[in-house]
Design a protein around this motif. Structure first.
Motif, PDB file in Angstrom:
ATOM      1  N   GLY A  75      -5.799  -1.540   3.099  1.00  0.00           N
ATOM      2  CA  GLY A  75      -5.463  -0.183   3.531  1.00  0.00           C
ATOM      3  C   GLY A  75      -6.652   0.763   3.506  1.00  0.00           C
ATOM      4  O   GLY A  75      -7.795   0.369   3.244  1.00  0.00           O
ATOM      5  N   ALA A  76      -6.368   2.010   3.771  1.00  0.00           N
ATOM      6  CA  ALA A  76      -7.421   3.024   3.739  1.00  0.00           C
ATOM      7  C   ALA A  76      -7.979   3.166   2.319  1.00  0.00           C
ATOM      8  O   ALA A  76      -9.165   3.378   2.120  1.00  0.00           O
ATOM      9  CB  ALA A  76      -6.879   4.353   4.246  1.00  0.00           C
ATOM     10  N   ARG A  77      -7.111   2.995   1.346  1.00  0.00           N
ATOM     11  CA  ARG A  77      -7.563   3.109  -0.047  1.00  0.00           C
ATOM     12  C   ARG A  77      -8.607   2.064  -0.412  1.00  0.00           C
ATOM     13  O   ARG A  77      -9.499   2.324  -1.218  1.00  0.00           O
ATOM     14  CB  ARG A  77      -6.384   2.979  -1.007  1.00  0.00           C
ATOM     15  N   TRP A 102      -5.864  13.665   0.627  1.00  0.00           N
ATOM     16  CA  TRP A 102      -6.500  12.378   0.911  1.00  0.00           C
ATOM     17  C   TRP A 102      -8.007  12.428   0.779  1.00  0.00           C
ATOM     18  O   TRP A 102      -8.627  11.481   0.282  1.00  0.00           O
ATOM     19  CB  TRP A 102      -6.055  11.835   2.269  1.00  0.00           C
ATOM     20  N   THR A 153      -2.844  14.241   6.271  1.00  0.00           N
ATOM     21  CA  THR A 153      -1.499  13.853   6.678  1.00  0.00           C
ATOM     22  C   THR A 153      -0.395  14.653   5.974  1.00  0.00           C
ATOM     23  O   THR A 153       0.663  14.884   6.540  1.00  0.00           O
ATOM     24  CB  THR A 153      -1.297  12.354   6.334  1.00  0.00           C
ATOM     25  N   ASP A 173     -12.207   9.381   7.486  1.00  0.00           N
ATOM     26  CA  ASP A 173     -10.913   8.730   7.268  1.00  0.00           C
ATOM     27  C   ASP A 173      -9.961   9.249   8.344  1.00  0.00           C
ATOM     28  O   ASP A 173      -9.420  10.341   8.224  1.00  0.00           O
ATOM     29  CB  ASP A 173     -10.399   9.072   5.863  1.00  0.00           C
ATOM     30  N   SER A 175      -7.109   7.880   9.261  1.00  0.00           N
ATOM     31  CA  SER A 175      -5.849   7.125   9.140  1.00  0.00           C
ATOM     32  C   SER A 175      -4.725   7.747   9.952  1.00  0.00           C
ATOM     33  O   SER A 175      -3.918   7.044  10.542  1.00  0.00           O
ATOM     34  CB  SER A 175      -5.423   7.045   7.675  1.00  0.00           C
ATOM     35  N   GLN A 196      -1.071   1.921  10.063  1.00  0.00           N
ATOM     36  CA  GLN A 196       0.382   2.141  10.080  1.00  0.00           C
ATOM     37  C   GLN A 196       0.885   3.466  10.643  1.00  0.00           C
ATOM     38  O   GLN A 196       2.042   3.819  10.449  1.00  0.00           O
ATOM     39  CB  GLN A 196       0.938   1.932   8.667  1.00  0.00           C
ATOM     40  N   LYS A 197       0.000   4.207  11.313  1.00  0.00           N
ATOM     41  CA  LYS A 197       0.470   5.445  11.947  1.00  0.00           C
ATOM     42  C   LYS A 197       0.282   5.372  13.464  1.00  0.00           C
ATOM     43  O   LYS A 197       1.245   5.400  14.213  1.00  0.00           O
ATOM     44  CB  LYS A 197      -0.252   6.638  11.353  1.00  0.00           C
TER      45      LYS A 197
END
Ligand code: PMP
Length: 361
Positions: A75-77, A102, A153, A173, A175, A196-197
Motif C-alpha cells: 500500500g501507500a504506507r 496523510w 483524502t 502521494d 493515492s 484502491q481509489k
C-alpha cells in the motif's frame, strides 16, 4: 444494474464495465480454462498482461520514457517507508509538507529512516482551510527530497499547482487523486498511489519513479522495498498480487476506450462543480475548505450537528447512497467521487441533500 451509488473513500467503486469483464473471463482467462489468478505470474499470458498494462498506463498518463512504473505491495504506507530508504541517502534529510493526516503520517514514518523537517503549509482564515505556500525553491535543495500529498483524502484539501522545489526531488502521494487530471509527470521524482481509489482494487500500489533515482537505496533496504531490485525484476521479486494487477490493467483499458484522461478530467470537474455549487448556495450544509483547495475527489460537508449528520448518513444509505460518513478524525460527511463515479451519482446525491434539507432545516 442496481441503483446504488457508492461514495466510499477507498476501497472505492470500480468501473462497472471492468467488473463485468472480469466476471466474464473469471473462469476462462485467455482461453486457458483457468482464471487469471491461478496461473504463473511468469507465464506468457501474464507477462503479456503486465507489458500491456505498462504501455496503457504510460499512454493514459503521458509518462515520459525516463520513468519506471513499479507495481508493488504494501500500500501507500509501505511507500512511506520505502521512499526514505531509497532516497534519503545523500544529504540525510527530507522536507515534508504537512497539509493534513496523510502527509503527517508519511512524515512520521519517514522519521524512522531519516531526519525530517516538517512544514505545516495550511492556515485557517474565516473558518476555511487553505494552503498558503507552494514555493520552496529557497530551501529545497538542502534536502534529498520534498514530500507532499496533493490530495488529503480525509479533509478534502487538494493542491492543484505543483510546488516549486527548484532542482530538488519532488515526491507526491497521489493515492486519492492519481489520474484525476492531466499532469506534467516530468516535474516529479516519484509519484505513488495505492490503487484502491482511482486505479483498481486494494492490494497493489503504483510507483512512478524517475530512473536516475533508482539505485541509491541504503544497504539495509529490504529487497521488496528496493526500487532497483524491483525495477530489474519487473516488480516481481516475489509473487505479485496478480488479480489486482489484472484489474488495474482492465481499468486502464476501460479509460483508454472511453476518451482517456481528457474525458476523465472533464467529468471530474463537472461532478465537483455540481456538488460545490450546490454547497455554496445552501446555508444548511457547510464545506470548510477554501475554494482554491477544494478537492475534486473527496467532497466534505457537514450540517454542523453530529446527530443530524448521523441521520443524514443513515437515510442516505437507505436511499442507496452508500458510505457518506466522514472519516472519524474529521467527522461530518464525505462524498468520494473518484473517476469511476458517474455524474448521475452526484446528481442523485444532490437530490437527496435537497430533500433532506427541506425536511430538516
Ligand atoms: N495516502 C493517502 C492520501 C490515502 O488516502 C491513504 C489511504 N486512504 C493512504 C495514504 C494509505 O494507503 P494504504 O492504505 O494503501 O497504505
Amino acid at each position: 444494474m442496481s441503483n446504488v451509488f457508492n461514495f466510499s473513500a477507498g476501497p472505492a467503486m470500480m468501473p462497472p464495465a471492468v467488473l463485468k469483464k472480469a466476471q466474464e473471463e473469471l473462469l476462462n482467462w485467455q482461453g486457458q480454462g483457468t482464471s487469471v489468478m491461478e496461473v504463473s505470474h511468469r507465464g506468457k499470458y501474464f507477462m503479456e498482461l503486465i507489458t500491456q498494462a505498462d504501455k496503457d498506463f504510460r499512454e493514459l498518463y503521458n509518462i515520459p520514457e525516463n520513468y519506471k512504473i513499479l507495481f508493488l505491495q504494501g500500500g501507500a504506507r509501505g511507500q512511506f517507508a520505502a521512499i526514505p530508504m531509497n532516497l534519503a541517502n545523500n544529504k540525510g534529510k527530507a522536507l515534508y509538507l504537512n497539509t493534513g493526516h496523510w502527509s503527517a503520517t508519511a512524515a512520521k514514518e519517514a522519521r524512522n529512516f531519516t531526519e525530517v523537517d516538517e512544514l505545516n503549509i495550511t492556515e485557517q482564515i474565516d473558518g476555511l482551510t487553505r494552503v498558503n505556500r507552494l514555493d520552496f525553491s529557497d530551501i529545497a535543495e538542502q534536502y534529498d527530497y520534498v514530500h507532499y500529498c496533493p490530495n488529503e483524502t480525509i479533509t478534502g484539501v487538494e493542491i492543484n499547482e505543483i510546488p516549486n522545489v527548484g532542482n530538488a526531488v519532488l515526491v507526491a502521494d497521489m493515492s486519492s487523486n492519481i489520474m484525476a487530471r492531466k499532469l506534467d509527470i516530468s516535474k516529479f521524482g516519484i509519484i505513488y498511489a495505492g490503487a484502491q481509489k482511482n486505479l483498481g482494487p486494494a492490494g497493489i500500489v503504483i510507483v512512478i519513479v524517475r530512473e536516475d533515482l533508482i539505485g541509491h537505496a541504503r544497504k539495509a533496504t529490504p529487497s521488496i522495498w528496493n526500487y532497483e531490485v524491483q525495477a530489474n525484476a519487473d516488480s516481481m521479486i516475489n509473487t505479485p498480487p496478480t488479480f489486482a494487477w489484472y484489474l488495474c490493467s482492465l481499468v486502464f483499458k476501460d479509460l483508454l476506450a472511453n476518451g482517456g484522461i481528457d474525458t476523465v478530467e472533464k467529468r471530474n470537474a463537472q461532478k465537483a462543480a455540481l456538488l460545490y455549487d450546490y454547497l455554496d448556495q445552501t446555508a444548511f450544509y457547510h464545506n470548510t475548505i477554501a475554494k482554491e483547495n477544494r478537492s475534486v475527489m473527496n467532497v466534505t460537508f457537514t450540517t454542523g450537528d453530529d446527530q443530524l449528520n448521523a441521520k443524514f448518513v443513515a437515510q442516505a444509505t437507505e436511499a442507496g447512497l452508500q458510505a457518506l460518513k466522514g472519516h472519524k478524525v474529521f467527522g461530518g460527511m464525505r462524498a468520494s467521487i473518484y473517476n469511476a463515479m458517474p455524474v448521475e451519482g452526484v446528481e442523485a446525491l444532490i437530490a437527496f441533500m435537497k430533500k433532506f434539507e427541506a425536511e430538516n432545516a
